[in-house]
Motif scaffolding. Structure first.
Motif, PDB file in Angstrom:
ATOM      1  N   THR A 120      29.742  38.153  36.324  1.00 45.78           N
ATOM      2  CA  THR A 120      30.336  36.871  35.946  1.00 45.78           C
ATOM      3  C   THR A 120      31.245  36.429  37.099  1.00 45.78           C
ATOM      4  OG1 THR A 120      32.300  37.856  34.948  1.00 45.78           O
ATOM      5  CG2 THR A 120      30.365  37.563  33.509  1.00 45.78           C
ATOM      6  N   PRO A 121      31.725  35.191  37.073  1.00 42.99           N
ATOM      7  CA  PRO A 121      32.681  34.780  38.099  1.00 42.99           C
ATOM      8  C   PRO A 121      33.903  35.698  38.169  1.00 42.99           C
ATOM      9  CG  PRO A 121      31.834  32.844  36.999  1.00 42.99           C
ATOM     10  CD  PRO A 121      31.307  34.035  36.249  1.00 42.99           C
ATOM     11  N   LEU A 122      34.340  36.224  37.030  1.00 45.43           N
ATOM     12  CA  LEU A 122      35.495  37.124  37.025  1.00 45.43           C
ATOM     13  C   LEU A 122      35.221  38.398  37.822  1.00 45.43           C
ATOM     14  CD1 LEU A 122      38.383  37.624  36.048  1.00 45.43           C
ATOM     15  CD2 LEU A 122      37.415  38.655  33.976  1.00 45.43           C
ATOM     16  N   HIS A 123      34.001  38.920  37.734  1.00 46.26           N
ATOM     17  CA  HIS A 123      33.659  40.112  38.516  1.00 46.26           C
ATOM     18  C   HIS A 123      33.851  39.860  40.003  1.00 46.26           C
ATOM     19  CE1 HIS A 123      31.166  41.297  34.875  1.00 46.26           C
ATOM     20  NE2 HIS A 123      32.007  42.289  35.038  1.00 46.26           N
ATOM     21  N   TYR A 124      33.457  38.682  40.464  1.00 49.75           N
ATOM     22  CA  TYR A 124      33.637  38.343  41.881  1.00 49.75           C
ATOM     23  C   TYR A 124      35.109  38.085  42.196  1.00 49.75           C
ATOM     24  CZ  TYR A 124      28.596  37.900  42.439  1.00 49.75           C
ATOM     25  OH  TYR A 124      27.244  38.152  42.509  1.00 49.75           O
ATOM     26  N   ALA A 125      35.804  37.411  41.300  1.00 55.76           N
ATOM     27  CA  ALA A 125      37.185  37.012  41.564  1.00 55.76           C
ATOM     28  C   ALA A 125      38.131  38.205  41.695  1.00 55.76           C
ATOM     29  CB  ALA A 125      37.678  36.073  40.467  1.00 55.76           C
ATOM     30  N   VAL A 126      37.966  39.225  40.872  1.00 62.83           N
ATOM     31  CA  VAL A 126      38.925  40.334  40.912  1.00 62.83           C
ATOM     32  C   VAL A 126      38.904  41.065  42.249  1.00 62.83           C
ATOM     33  CG1 VAL A 126      39.007  40.694  38.420  1.00 62.83           C
ATOM     34  CG2 VAL A 126      37.348  41.965  39.769  1.00 62.83           C
ATOM     35  N   ALA A 127      37.791  40.988  42.958  1.00 65.19           N
ATOM     36  CA  ALA A 127      37.685  41.672  44.246  1.00 65.19           C
ATOM     37  C   ALA A 127      38.351  40.905  45.383  1.00 65.19           C
ATOM     38  CB  ALA A 127      36.215  41.910  44.586  1.00 65.19           C
ATOM     39  N   THR A 128      38.386  39.570  45.289  1.00 65.75           N
ATOM     40  CA  THR A 128      38.835  38.791  46.449  1.00 65.75           C
ATOM     41  C   THR A 128      39.759  37.626  46.135  1.00 65.75           C
ATOM     42  OG1 THR A 128      36.892  37.373  46.285  1.00 65.75           O
ATOM     43  CG2 THR A 128      36.718  39.277  47.744  1.00 65.75           C
ATOM     44  N   SER A 129      39.925  37.271  44.874  1.00 62.75           N
ATOM     45  CA  SER A 129      40.562  35.997  44.551  1.00 62.75           C
ATOM     46  C   SER A 129      41.611  36.109  43.457  1.00 62.75           C
ATOM     47  CB  SER A 129      39.490  34.994  44.119  1.00 62.75           C
ATOM     48  OG  SER A 129      38.488  34.879  45.076  1.00 62.75           O
ATOM     49  N   PRO A 130      42.827  36.475  43.800  1.00 65.55           N
ATOM     50  CA  PRO A 130      43.845  36.611  42.753  1.00 65.55           C
ATOM     51  C   PRO A 130      44.140  35.305  42.022  1.00 65.55           C
ATOM     52  CG  PRO A 130      44.814  36.868  44.951  1.00 65.55           C
ATOM     53  CD  PRO A 130      43.326  36.823  45.125  1.00 65.55           C
ATOM     54  N   ASP A 131      44.126  34.191  42.730  1.00 58.15           N
ATOM     55  CA  ASP A 131      44.409  32.900  42.083  1.00 58.15           C
ATOM     56  C   ASP A 131      43.308  32.520  41.106  1.00 58.15           C
ATOM     57  OD1 ASP A 131      46.713  32.741  43.646  1.00 58.15           O
ATOM     58  OD2 ASP A 131      45.700  31.592  45.218  1.00 58.15           O
ATOM     59  N   VAL A 132      42.052  32.717  41.529  1.00 57.60           N
ATOM     60  CA  VAL A 132      40.921  32.380  40.654  1.00 57.60           C
ATOM     61  C   VAL A 132      40.852  33.369  39.493  1.00 57.60           C
ATOM     62  CG1 VAL A 132      38.422  32.036  40.532  1.00 57.60           C
ATOM     63  CG2 VAL A 132      39.682  31.249  42.537  1.00 57.60           C
ATOM     64  N   THR A 133      41.196  34.624  39.733  1.00 58.56           N
ATOM     65  CA  THR A 133      41.236  35.611  38.650  1.00 58.56           C
ATOM     66  C   THR A 133      42.177  35.137  37.550  1.00 58.56           C
ATOM     67  OG1 THR A 133      40.752  37.441  40.149  1.00 58.56           O
ATOM     68  CG2 THR A 133      41.789  38.005  38.056  1.00 58.56           C
ATOM     69  N   ALA A 134      43.358  34.680  37.929  1.00 58.37           N
ATOM     70  CA  ALA A 134      44.333  34.194  36.945  1.00 58.37           C
ATOM     71  C   ALA A 134      43.787  32.991  36.177  1.00 58.37           C
ATOM     72  CB  ALA A 134      45.641  33.842  37.644  1.00 58.37           C
ATOM     73  N   LEU A 135      43.130  32.075  36.874  1.00 57.28           N
ATOM     74  CA  LEU A 135      42.547  30.898  36.214  1.00 57.28           C
ATOM     75  C   LEU A 135      41.475  31.307  35.204  1.00 57.28           C
ATOM     76  CD1 LEU A 135      42.160  28.494  39.273  1.00 57.28           C
ATOM     77  CD2 LEU A 135      43.641  28.134  37.289  1.00 57.28           C
ATOM     78  N   LEU A 136      40.617  32.244  35.604  1.00 61.01           N
ATOM     79  CA  LEU A 136      39.526  32.669  34.723  1.00 61.01           C
ATOM     80  C   LEU A 136      40.047  33.398  33.493  1.00 61.01           C
ATOM     81  CD1 LEU A 136      36.988  33.799  37.462  1.00 61.01           C
ATOM     82  CD2 LEU A 136      36.700  31.887  35.873  1.00 61.01           C
TER      83      LEU A 136
END
Length: 160
Positions: A120-136
């Protein structure tokens, strides 16, 4: 001051926005003026030559929130995926493109879509994107959801 990398990303987003508008114009010509010698296959091959990504995907990669809104408003489906099942939200998550991800989520992008690898997008976000992780997470992404590929490999290992 914007870095050269940000400026390059903005230029790339504008280039792909222009590409989308060109394709949109070609499709309009075909629909409303069928006597033109342009063929639908030409338009499709132009789209496919972009690696299966449409202008929305490139706008998300470039963190161009305004372009995201414009493209969706022009009729591109918010959850359209590449041949590998990658959505614009997946791509925004890989680049920590928080402004684009926020706009996609506001426009009702599905944060539970899985790509062909089961991510899912969250799987990708946790590896590289702290801001997007928080949004998701704030949007309701399931933090306990497992990647199907990794989960399957774990099960196969347990069976051996």
């Amino acid at each position: 001051e914007r870095s050269s990398k940000q400026q390059l990303g903005s230029c790339a987003s504008l280039l792909f926005l222009f590409s989308f508008l060109l394709l949109h114009h070609l499709f309009s010509l075909l629909l409303f003026h069928p006597h033109h010698s342009l063929s639908l296959s030409l338009s499709l091959s132009l789209s496919l030559s972009l690696g299966g990504r449409n202008a929305l995907h490139h706008a998300a990669l470039g963190n161009a929130a305004e372009a995201v809104e414009l493209l969706i408003g022009a009729g591109l489906p918010v959850d359209e995926c590449t041949p590998r099942g990658i959505s614009a939200l997946h791509l925004a998550a890989t680049k920590n493109a928080a402004a684009a991800a926020k706009r996609l989520l506001e426009l009702r992008a599905n944060h539970s879509l899985r790509c062909e690898f089961g991510h899912t997008p969250l799987h990708y976000a946790v590896a590289t994107s702290p801001d997007v992780t928080a949004l998701l997470v704030a949007a309701g992404s399931d933090i306990d959801q497992r990647s199907k590929v990794l989960y399957r490999k774990k099960k196969e290992k347990e069976l051996k």
